[in-house]
Design a protein around this motif. Structure first.
Motif, mmCIF file in Angstrom:
data_model
loop_
_atom_site.group_PDB
_atom_site.id
_atom_site.type_symbol
_atom_site.label_atom_id
_atom_site.label_comp_id
_atom_site.label_asym_id
_atom_site.label_seq_id
_atom_site.Cartn_x
_atom_site.Cartn_y
_atom_site.Cartn_z
ATOM 1 N N ARG A 112 0.857 -1.118 0.143
ATOM 2 C CA ARG A 112 0.056 -0.058 0.079
ATOM 3 C C ARG A 112 0.733 1.303 -0.055
ATOM 4 O O ARG A 112 0.420 2.340 -0.086
ATOM 5 C CB ARG A 112 -1.020 -0.044 1.301
ATOM 6 N N GLU A 155 -2.553 3.748 -5.038
ATOM 7 C CA GLU A 155 -3.766 3.210 -5.204
ATOM 8 C C GLU A 155 -3.906 1.967 -5.567
ATOM 9 O O GLU A 155 -2.714 1.167 -5.565
ATOM 10 C CB GLU A 155 -4.293 4.142 -6.521
ATOM 11 N N LYS A 202 -0.682 7.814 -5.071
ATOM 12 C CA LYS A 202 -1.981 8.875 -4.762
ATOM 13 C C LYS A 202 -1.221 9.954 -3.872
ATOM 14 O O LYS A 202 -0.682 10.070 -2.872
ATOM 15 C CB LYS A 202 -2.994 8.138 -3.684
#
Length: 470
Positions: free
Chosen positions: A309, A332, A338
Motif C-alpha cells: 500500500r 492506489e 495517490k
C-alpha cells in the motif's frame, strides 16, 4: 489475530510483549550489513521486544546490536540473498573487480562462511537473484558501470557458478571494454549501469543506466540470459536525470524509478509490447521547500511496503550540510501514486522522514520481508502465487497483499557516520519513526571473533547496505 512463531519466546517478558503486539514473531531477527570503506561485513541482531526505553515507540523500544564482525574481501557496496536466505552475494570495491558469495550459518546466529569468489570485468554495483517462479534455475544478476552479468548458481555450494552472459554498454563493445583506458573502477558507477530489477509476473528485467539516461528493458531467454527489448529514455531533461534504481509493482503493470541527479520518483505504465514503458507520474522525493536546492541531493533506493500500500524512496545529501530523506508515498489499487491534495502538485507525499545525516553514499533501505510477519496469509494467497508462477499479469492487482496491514520495519544505512537504523511505519502514526540504531565501528560486537572490542581498521566505518536474513 494470533501469530505463530517458529522460535519459542526466551522469557515471560518476551511472551508478554508478544501478546501485546502479536504480529511480529517474538524473537531476534538477524541482518547482514556491508560497508563502503572497510574489509568487514557485519551481522546485526534486531529484537522488536526490549526493556530499553525509547520515547518514540509504544512498547518502550526495540534493540539493534552488532552481533558479529566478519573479515571479508574488501569494501562491500551491496548485498543480495537467495530465495531461502541461506547464501549472500556481495559486490566489492576492491581491485581487481570480483563478486563473492557467503553461506549464512544458522540464519545469521552462527556467522558467515566464505563460499567462492569470481572475477568480473568492472567494479560491481547492485545484484539480484531471480525468483524461483521463473522457468529457469535461479541466476545472480549484477550491473555496474560499463557491463552487466548473469551467473548460474552452483547447486551444491550455493555459490557462483558459470558466467552465462555479459552485456556491454559501450559503443565499442568488447574491444572498448578491454581497452586499458576504459574506466572499469567504481567511478564508472556514477555514469554507468546501476542495478538489475526483476519483474517475475511479466518476466522482465530492468536495468537503469545513469549515464545513458535510459531504462533498458529485457525479457529472458530459456536459460535466463537477458534479451534486449528496448532502451527507454527516462522522463525529464535528457542527459540530466540519471535513473538509478527501479522497482516493479506487484502486478507488473507499473515500474517505479528514482533519478539520482534530480531526486524524482517516476512512475511508468508497463505495456506488453512497444513502447513497453510509458511515463505516467512524476513526484518529488525532497519537500517543496528544498526544491531550489534539488541539485544538492542524489536519489538513491526505493522499496514497496510489505502490504503493498506504500512506496518508500530515499535521497542523500551531496555534502554533510544536506540531510537526506526517506519519503513515503500512498499507492492506489492500480499501483499509481495517490497524491495528498492539500500539497503542491508533484510534492504530495504521504510523509517524509529527514535522516540524521546526509547518508553519504548510502541512505539505502530494505523493508522487513512480508513472510517474516506472523500474520496468517489471506485466502487470496494461493491464487496470487499461481498467477505469479504463470506470468499472467492480468490476474494480479496492485492492491493490498497478504501480510501486515499498515505496518513496516525498514533498515536504513548511513555512510557518513556509520549508523544502521530501524525505522517503523504505522498507519496510526502516519509517519516513519526511528526506533533503534547502532553505529558500526563504535558499537562492539557481542559474539564471534574479536567480540567486545573495536579494531583500528574499523575507524570511520561507513554502512552501505543491509539485508534481512531472518
Amino acid at each position: 489475530m494470533t501469530g505463530v512463531c517458529a522460535v519459542s519466546p526466551a522469557s515471560s517478558l518476551v511472551a508478554a510483549a508478544a501478546a501485546a503486539d502479536h504480529l511480529v514473531c517474538p524473537r531476534v531477527h538477524y541482518l547482514l550489513c556491508g560497508t563502503f570503506n572497510t574489509l568487514f561485513l557485519y551481522l546485526l541482531a534486531f529484537s522488536p521486544y526490549s526493556t530499553s526505553s525509547n520515547p518514540n515507540h509504544p512498547r518502550g523500544g526495540v534493540t539493534l546490536t552488532v552481533h558479529r564482525r566478519i573479515r571479508a574481501q574488501g569494501p562491500h557496496q551491496f548485498l543480495a540473498l537467495d530465495q531461502h536466505r541461506k547464501t549472500a552475494y556481495a559486490t566489492t570495491w576492491a581491485l581487481p573487480p570480483t563478486l563473492s558469495s557467503w553461506h549464512v550459518v544458522d540464519q545469521g546466529r552462527g556467522g558467515l562462511k566464505h563460499v567462492n569468489t569470481v572475477p568480473i570485468s568492472a567494479t560491481g554495483s547492485y545484484l539480484t537473484v531471480s525468483p524461483a517462479s521463473l522457468p529457469f534455475p535461479p541466476r545472480v544478476y549484477q550491473a555496474g558501470g560499463p557491463v552487466a552479468q548473469a551467473f548460474s548458481i552452483d547447486p551444491t555450494t550455493g555459490g557462483y557458478g558459470d558466467e552465462i552472459q555479459e552485456v556491454i554498454y559501450l559503443d565499442g563493445g568488447k574491444r572498448e571494454l578491454l581497452d586499458p583506458r576504459t574506466d572499469k573502477t567504481r567511478v564508472a558507477l556514477r555514469y554507468g549501469s546501476h542495478a538489475v530489477d526483476i519483474d517475475p509476473v511479466r518476466r522482465r528485467a530492468y536495468i537503469p543506466h545513469v549515464g545513458h539516461d535510459t531504462i533498458y528493458v529485457y525479457s529472458f531467454e530459456q536459460d535466463g540470459r537477458l534479451r534486449l527489448l528496448a532502451g527507454i529514455p527516462t522522463h525529464g531533461e535528457r542527459g540530466h536525470e540519471g535513473p538509478r534504481h527501479s522497482v516493479p509493482s506487484r502486478s507488473g503493470n507499473k515500474l517505479y524509478v528514482v533519478t539520482e541527479h534530480t531526486s524524482y520518483l517516476d512512475v511508468y505504465n508497463v505495456h506488453a509490447s512497444k513502447p513497453y514503458l510509458y511515463h505516467s507520474q512524476r513526484l518529488s522525493v525532497i519537500p517543496a521547500h528544498q526544491n531550489a536546492t534539488r541539485h544538492l541531493y542524489r536519489g538513491d533506493t526505493l522499496r514497496l511496503s510489505a502490504d503493498n500500500r506504500r512506496l518508500y524512496v530515499t535521497t542523500r545529501g551531496k555534502t554533510p550540510s544536506q540531510r537526506g530523506w526517506v519519503t513515503t508515498y500512498a499507492l492506489e489499487a492500480d499501483g499509481s501514486v495517490k497524491e495528498s491534495p492539500e500539497l503542491h502538485k508533484g510534492f504530495g507525499a504521504l510523509s517524509r522522514f529527514e535522516t540524521q545525516t546526509s547518508g553519504g553514499k548510502a541512505n539505502a533501505i530494505e523493508v522487513f520481508p512480508p513472510d517474516f510477519w506472523s500474520e496468517p496469509p489471506s485466502s487470496a494467497s494461493s491464487s496470487e502465487a499461481a498467477a505469479s508462477a504463470s506470468g499472467n499479469a492480468e490476474i494480479l492487482v496492485d492492491g493490498p497483499r497478504p501480510g501486515p496491514d499498515g505496518r513496516d520495519y525498514l533498515v536504513l544505512t548511513d555512510d557518513e557516520l556509520g549508523y544502521v537504523s530501524i525505522l517503523e511505519w504505522r498507519d496510526q502514526w502516519q509517519q516513519l519513526r526511528e526506533v533503534a540504531t547502532v553505529q558500526l565501528g563504535v558499537d562492539k560486537p557481542e559474539e564471534g571473533d574479536g567480540h567486545g572490542e573495536i579494531l583500528e581498521e574499523e575507524t570511520a566505518t561507513g554502512a552501505s547496505h543491509a539485508v534481512w536474513l531472518s
